[in-house]
Enzyme design. Sequence first.
Site, PDB file in Angstrom:
ATOM      1  CD  GLU A   1      -3.136  -0.984   2.114  1.00 52.16           C
ATOM      2  OE1 GLU A   1      -3.017  -0.158   3.027  1.00 52.16           O
ATOM      3  OE2 GLU A   1      -4.112  -1.727   1.985  1.00 52.16           O
TER       4      GLU A   1
HETATM    5  C1  GCB Z   1      -4.572  -2.672   5.290  1.00 47.56           C
HETATM    6  C2  GCB Z   1      -3.168  -2.896   5.635  1.00 47.56           C
HETATM    7  C3  GCB Z   1      -3.017  -3.736   6.892  1.00 47.56           C
HETATM    8  C4  GCB Z   1      -4.060  -3.364   7.928  1.00 47.56           C
HETATM    9  C5  GCB Z   1      -5.429  -3.591   7.333  1.00 47.56           C
HETATM   10  C6  GCB Z   1      -6.517  -3.188   8.299  1.00 47.56           C
HETATM   11  O1  GCB Z   1      -4.888  -2.283   4.194  1.00 47.56           O
HETATM   12  O2  GCB Z   1      -2.417  -3.464   4.581  1.00 47.56           O
HETATM   13  O3  GCB Z   1      -1.733  -3.513   7.396  1.00 47.56           O
HETATM   14  O4  GCB Z   1      -3.895  -4.110   9.105  1.00 47.56           O
HETATM   15  O5  GCB Z   1      -5.574  -2.828   6.186  1.00 47.56           O
HETATM   16  O6  GCB Z   1      -7.068  -4.024   8.991  1.00 47.56           O
HETATM   17  O7  GCB Z   1      -6.809  -1.984   8.381  1.00 47.56           O
END
Ligand code: GCB
Length: 505
Positions: free
Chosen positions: A305
Site C-alpha cells: 500500500e
Molecule cells: C490494510 C493494511 C493492513 C491493515 C489492514 C486493516 O490495508 O495493509 O496492514 O492491518 O488494512 O485491517 O486496516
Amino acid sequence: MVRWPAVAWVTLGPLLWGCALALQGGMLYPRESPSRERKSLDGLWSFRADFSDNRRRGFEEQWYRRPLRESGPTLDMPVPSSFNDIGQDWQLRHFVGWVWYEREVTLPERWTQDLRTRVVLRIGSAHSYAIVWVNGVNTLEHEGGYLPFEADISSLVQVRLTAQTSVGPVSDFYTLPVGIRTVAVTESQFLINGKPFYFHGVNKHEDADIRGKGFDWPLLVKDFNLLLWLGANAFRTSHYPYAEEVLQMCDRYGIVVIDECPAVGLVLPQHFSNTSVNHHTRVMEELVRRDKNHPAVVMWSVANEPASYLESAGYYFKMVITHTKALDPSRPVTFVTNSNYAADKGAPYVDVICVNSYYSWYHDYGHLELIQLQLGTQFENWFKTYHKPIIQSEYGAETIVGLHQDPPLMFSEEYQKALLEQYHLGLDQKRGKYVVGELIWNFADFMTNQSPQRVLGNKKGIFTRQRQPKAAAFLLRERYWKIANETRYPHSVAKSQCLENSPFT
Ligand code: GCB
C-alpha cells in the site's frame, strides 16, 4: 604464550530475534553438516532500554566496552521475543529507540584454537538498525529489520599463533532440500508447472500473545495445522519477510508464498527519493539472497500500500521492480496496492495486480449489498486497463469473538461472515477468468498501536490471537476445501506433509 578467549560477549543495538554461530556463513540459513557446527544464542540475554533524553547515553558512556551489568541495571530478556510484550512497564511497552542486548558465550575449544575454523556470527533478524560488538569491537552494522546479517568473527575469538602458516584450505559443504517447479504469468493466469494456480489463502502476521513477533516452533506448527484445517494453499508474508523456518515449513507442506519486502508506509512524496530507491533495492537483494532457494516462494512483493498514485512512484517502482527481476528472472514481481486503477503509477511494472479493498468496512458501513457491484467494478477496471491477472490481496472485517448480532452489525461474528459471503460471490464471478487468488485479512487477530479503530489490536482475524476459530473460519474452510477439490492442486496442503509430495517436487 598467548591465551585464547574462552568467552565472547556480544552487545547488540535493537531487538535481536535469533542468531547462531556457525563455522561457515554465506547468508543462507546455516545448516549443520559434517563440516559445520552451529551454536544457538537463543535464550536469556541481559537487556537495557536507553531511556535517556537523547536516547544515546549508551553510546556516550560506551556501554559496549564492559559487561552491560557494570554500566547500570539490566533486565532479563528472552531471545527471540519482542521486548515490548514481556514486561509490566508502560514505558517499555511503548518504547522506540536504542535498546541493548548482551550475552556471554562459551565457545567450543576447537573454534577458538583451530585456526582453520571459521567462526561466523549471524543475526537472524534485528529491528530496525543494529550495531553488534564482539568483545568490545564494533563488528557489524545493519539497517532494516527482518533479514539476516553476519560477520566473520574468527579473528576476534581466535588466538593469533605464529604457526599460522600451517593454515590450509578447508572444505565446507552442506545440503539443501530441493524442490523444482516453474512459475509463469500470462495475461489472465498464474501458472505453476504450466497449470493454472488459484491462491486460496491468508495474510498472516508473526504475532502471538506474550512472545509478540518472537519465533516459536509450537506456534508455527499450530499455524500450519490450522492452514491444513482451513484448506489454504497460500499465504502472503504481509508486511515483511518471515523467519526462515516458516519458509522451510512452506516447502515441506506445499504452501505457496508471496514473499514481501518490509516496505510499508511509503506514503509521502519524500519517500520516493533516490536514497529510498537505493535502500529499497538493497533490501530486495537481501531478501532474494535469503529466500531464493525456497520453491514455496512463487512471487516477490516489493511493498504494501504505497502512495503509488504519486507521480514520483512511477520511476520509483520501475527501478525497484526492474532491479528485483534482474536479481531473480525466474519469479514474477508485484507490490500490493490500494490505489485507484486509473491513478496507480506503479502498476505498469508489476506482473500480477494485487489489490486490497475493504468494502463495507472502512466506508459504506453496513452496506453489504454494495460489495458485489463494487468488487466487480474494481476487477473489471483493473483488468481492462492492464490485462494482467489479479489477486484480491486483502479484504476483511473487524470482529470481536463472541459478539453476536442478527441482522448483522459491524464487529459481530455475523457481520464478518456476511461480508465474506458477499466478497466470495463477487470473486466467483471472476474466478477462472482473470482473478487468480484471494487472501483474507487476516489469519489471526494481532496486536497493533492503540487507536480508536482498534480494540486491543486488529481483530480482523478469522482466528483469535490464541488461534481459536471465529464463525467466519468455518465459512472459509468450506469454501477453500471446495476450491481445493475443484482445482488441480487439491493435494497442496492436504497431502503434502513432506517435500516429496508437495507441488514443488
Ligand atoms: C490494510 C493494511 C493492513 C491493515 C489492514 C486493516 O490495508 O495493509 O496492514 O492491518 O488494512 O485491517 O486496516
